[in-house]
Design a protein around this motif. Structure first.
Motif, PDB file in Angstrom:
ATOM      1  N   ARG A   1     -10.690   7.184  -6.346  1.00  0.00           N
ATOM      2  CA  ARG A   1     -11.535   6.538  -7.003  1.00  0.00           C
ATOM      3  C   ARG A   1     -13.108   6.508  -5.947  1.00  0.00           C
ATOM      4  NH1 ARG A   1     -13.585   3.867 -11.431  1.00  0.00           N
ATOM      5  NH2 ARG A   1     -15.436   2.392 -10.581  1.00  0.00           N
ATOM      6  N   ALA A   2     -12.652   6.537  -4.918  1.00  0.00           N
ATOM      7  CA  ALA A   2     -13.903   6.549  -3.536  1.00  0.00           C
ATOM      8  C   ALA A   2     -14.691   7.944  -3.720  1.00  0.00           C
ATOM      9  CB  ALA A   2     -13.371   6.265  -2.344  1.00  0.00           C
ATOM     10  N   VAL A   3     -14.208   9.007  -3.974  1.00  0.00           N
ATOM     11  CA  VAL A   3     -14.517  10.209  -4.052  1.00  0.00           C
ATOM     12  C   VAL A   3     -15.429  10.366  -5.591  1.00  0.00           C
ATOM     13  CG1 VAL A   3     -14.006  12.706  -4.431  1.00  0.00           C
ATOM     14  CG2 VAL A   3     -12.898  11.537  -2.445  1.00  0.00           C
ATOM     15  N   ALA A   4     -14.717   9.848  -6.559  1.00  0.00           N
ATOM     16  CA  ALA A   4     -15.475   9.811  -7.866  1.00  0.00           C
ATOM     17  C   ALA A   4     -16.901   9.100  -7.528  1.00  0.00           C
ATOM     18  CB  ALA A   4     -14.583   9.180  -8.847  1.00  0.00           C
ATOM     19  N   ASP A   5     -16.703   7.900  -6.996  1.00  0.00           N
ATOM     20  CA  ASP A   5     -17.915   6.889  -6.851  1.00  0.00           C
ATOM     21  C   ASP A   5     -18.960   7.867  -6.240  1.00  0.00           C
ATOM     22  OD1 ASP A   5     -16.908   4.805  -8.457  1.00  0.00           O
ATOM     23  OD2 ASP A   5     -16.296   3.687  -6.496  1.00  0.00           O
TER      24      ASP A   5
ATOM     25  N   GLU B   1       0.869  -1.432   0.162  1.00  0.00           N
ATOM     26  CA  GLU B   1       0.051   0.058   0.006  1.00  0.00           C
ATOM     27  C   GLU B   1       0.905   1.305  -0.016  1.00  0.00           C
ATOM     28  OE1 GLU B   1      -2.943  -0.070   3.036  1.00  0.00           O
ATOM     29  OE2 GLU B   1      -3.693  -1.658   1.992  1.00  0.00           O
ATOM     30  N   THR B   2       1.362   1.671  -1.068  1.00  0.00           N
ATOM     31  CA  THR B   2       2.178   2.908  -1.430  1.00  0.00           C
ATOM     32  C   THR B   2       1.105   4.196  -1.333  1.00  0.00           C
ATOM     33  OG1 THR B   2       1.957   2.775  -3.831  1.00  0.00           O
ATOM     34  CG2 THR B   2       3.765   1.566  -2.641  1.00  0.00           C
ATOM     35  N   PRO B   3       1.722   5.134  -1.063  1.00  0.00           N
ATOM     36  CA  PRO B   3       1.101   6.396  -0.975  1.00  0.00           C
ATOM     37  C   PRO B   3       0.355   6.635  -2.281  1.00  0.00           C
ATOM     38  CG  PRO B   3       3.150   6.712   0.266  1.00  0.00           C
ATOM     39  CD  PRO B   3       3.133   5.344  -0.461  1.00  0.00           C
ATOM     40  N   SER B   4       0.933   6.241  -3.259  1.00  0.00           N
ATOM     41  CA  SER B   4       0.312   6.264  -4.530  1.00  0.00           C
ATOM     42  C   SER B   4      -1.177   5.437  -4.656  1.00  0.00           C
ATOM     43  CB  SER B   4       1.168   6.192  -5.832  1.00  0.00           C
ATOM     44  OG  SER B   4       0.435   6.072  -7.167  1.00  0.00           O
ATOM     45  N   LEU B   5      -0.963   4.445  -4.204  1.00  0.00           N
ATOM     46  CA  LEU B   5      -2.079   3.514  -4.343  1.00  0.00           C
ATOM     47  C   LEU B   5      -3.350   3.857  -3.185  1.00  0.00           C
ATOM     48  CD1 LEU B   5      -3.353   0.834  -5.216  1.00  0.00           C
ATOM     49  CD2 LEU B   5      -1.992  -0.455  -3.493  1.00  0.00           C
ATOM     50  N   ILE B   6      -2.920   4.241  -2.199  1.00  0.00           N
ATOM     51  CA  ILE B   6      -3.754   4.655  -1.329  1.00  0.00           C
ATOM     52  C   ILE B   6      -4.316   6.106  -1.722  1.00  0.00           C
ATOM     53  CG2 ILE B   6      -4.036   5.902   1.257  1.00  0.00           C
ATOM     54  CD1 ILE B   6      -1.818   4.264   1.923  1.00  0.00           C
ATOM     55  N   ARG B   7      -3.848   6.850  -2.499  1.00  0.00           N
ATOM     56  CA  ARG B   7      -4.234   8.259  -3.163  1.00  0.00           C
ATOM     57  C   ARG B   7      -5.237   7.864  -4.248  1.00  0.00           C
ATOM     58  NH1 ARG B   7      -0.062  11.365  -3.061  1.00  0.00           N
ATOM     59  NH2 ARG B   7       1.027  10.129  -4.760  1.00  0.00           N
ATOM     60  N   SER B   8      -4.862   6.875  -5.297  1.00  0.00           N
ATOM     61  CA  SER B   8      -5.718   6.328  -6.151  1.00  0.00           C
ATOM     62  C   SER B   8      -7.097   5.921  -5.484  1.00  0.00           C
ATOM     63  CB  SER B   8      -5.020   5.059  -6.926  1.00  0.00           C
ATOM     64  OG  SER B   8      -3.780   5.717  -7.567  1.00  0.00           O
TER      65      SER B   8
END
Length: 72
Positions: free
Chosen positions: A16-20, A5-12
Protein backbone atom coordinates in the motif's frame (compact mmCIF):
# COMPACT_ATOMS: atom_id res chain seq x y z
CA UNK A 1 6.71 -7.90 15.42
CA UNK A 2 3.65 -8.24 17.61
CA UNK A 3 1.17 -11.07 17.28
CA UNK A 4 -1.18 -8.74 15.38
CA UNK A 5 1.49 -7.88 12.79
CA UNK A 6 1.73 -10.98 10.69
CA UNK A 7 4.04 -11.14 7.68
CA UNK A 8 0.96 -10.90 5.47
CA UNK A 9 -0.18 -7.70 7.20
CA UNK A 10 3.30 -6.19 6.99
CA UNK A 11 3.49 -7.06 3.28
CA UNK A 12 0.05 -5.55 2.66
CA UNK A 13 1.09 -2.32 4.37
CA UNK A 14 4.32 -2.20 2.36
CA UNK A 15 2.46 -2.74 -0.92
CA UNK A 16 0.00 0.00 0.00
CA UNK A 17 2.84 2.41 0.85
CA UNK A 18 4.54 1.71 -2.49
CA UNK A 19 1.26 2.18 -4.36
CA UNK A 20 0.66 5.50 -2.61
CA UNK A 21 4.19 6.66 -3.49
CA UNK A 22 3.67 5.67 -7.12
CA UNK A 23 0.37 7.57 -7.32
CA UNK A 24 2.07 10.65 -5.84
CA UNK A 25 4.97 10.41 -8.31
CA UNK A 26 2.65 10.06 -11.30
CA UNK A 27 0.59 13.04 -10.16
CA UNK A 28 3.74 15.11 -9.65
CA UNK A 29 5.02 14.18 -13.11
CA UNK A 30 1.69 14.98 -14.75
CA UNK A 31 1.63 18.39 -13.06
CA UNK A 32 4.84 19.43 -14.82
CA UNK A 33 4.64 21.36 -18.05
CA UNK A 34 6.05 19.50 -21.06
CA UNK A 35 9.08 21.81 -20.97
CA UNK A 36 9.73 21.17 -17.26
CA UNK A 37 9.39 17.43 -17.80
CA UNK A 38 11.74 17.55 -20.79
CA UNK A 39 14.35 19.52 -18.88
CA UNK A 40 14.15 17.00 -16.03
CA UNK A 41 14.46 14.05 -18.44
CA UNK A 42 17.34 15.37 -20.53
CA UNK A 43 20.89 14.15 -20.11
CA UNK A 44 23.85 14.32 -22.51
CA UNK A 45 23.52 11.43 -24.93
CA UNK A 46 19.73 11.16 -24.53
CA UNK A 47 18.35 9.16 -27.49
CA UNK A 48 16.11 12.04 -28.58
CA UNK A 49 19.07 14.39 -28.58
CA UNK A 50 17.67 17.63 -27.20
CA UNK A 51 15.28 19.13 -24.69
CA UNK A 52 13.13 20.34 -27.58
CA UNK A 53 12.82 16.84 -29.05
CA UNK A 54 11.94 15.40 -25.65
CA UNK A 55 9.36 18.15 -25.13
CA UNK A 56 7.78 17.36 -28.52
CA UNK A 57 7.60 13.66 -27.62
CA UNK A 58 5.99 14.45 -24.26
CA UNK A 59 3.40 16.64 -25.98
CA UNK A 60 2.74 13.87 -28.54
CA UNK A 61 2.30 11.22 -25.84
CA UNK A 62 0.08 13.39 -23.68
CA UNK A 63 -2.11 14.18 -26.68
CA UNK A 64 -2.36 10.48 -27.53
CA UNK A 65 -3.26 9.63 -23.91
CA UNK A 66 -5.91 12.34 -23.86
CA UNK A 67 -7.36 10.96 -27.10
CA UNK A 68 -7.47 7.44 -25.65
CA UNK A 69 -9.25 8.69 -22.54
CA UNK A 70 -11.85 10.50 -24.63
CA UNK A 71 -12.44 7.39 -26.71
CA UNK A 72 -12.98 5.21 -23.65
Amino acid sequence: MSAAETPSLIRSRAVRAVADALVDAVAERAARTPREAAEAAYYPGHPLGSVEAIEAEIIRRRSAEAGEQLAA
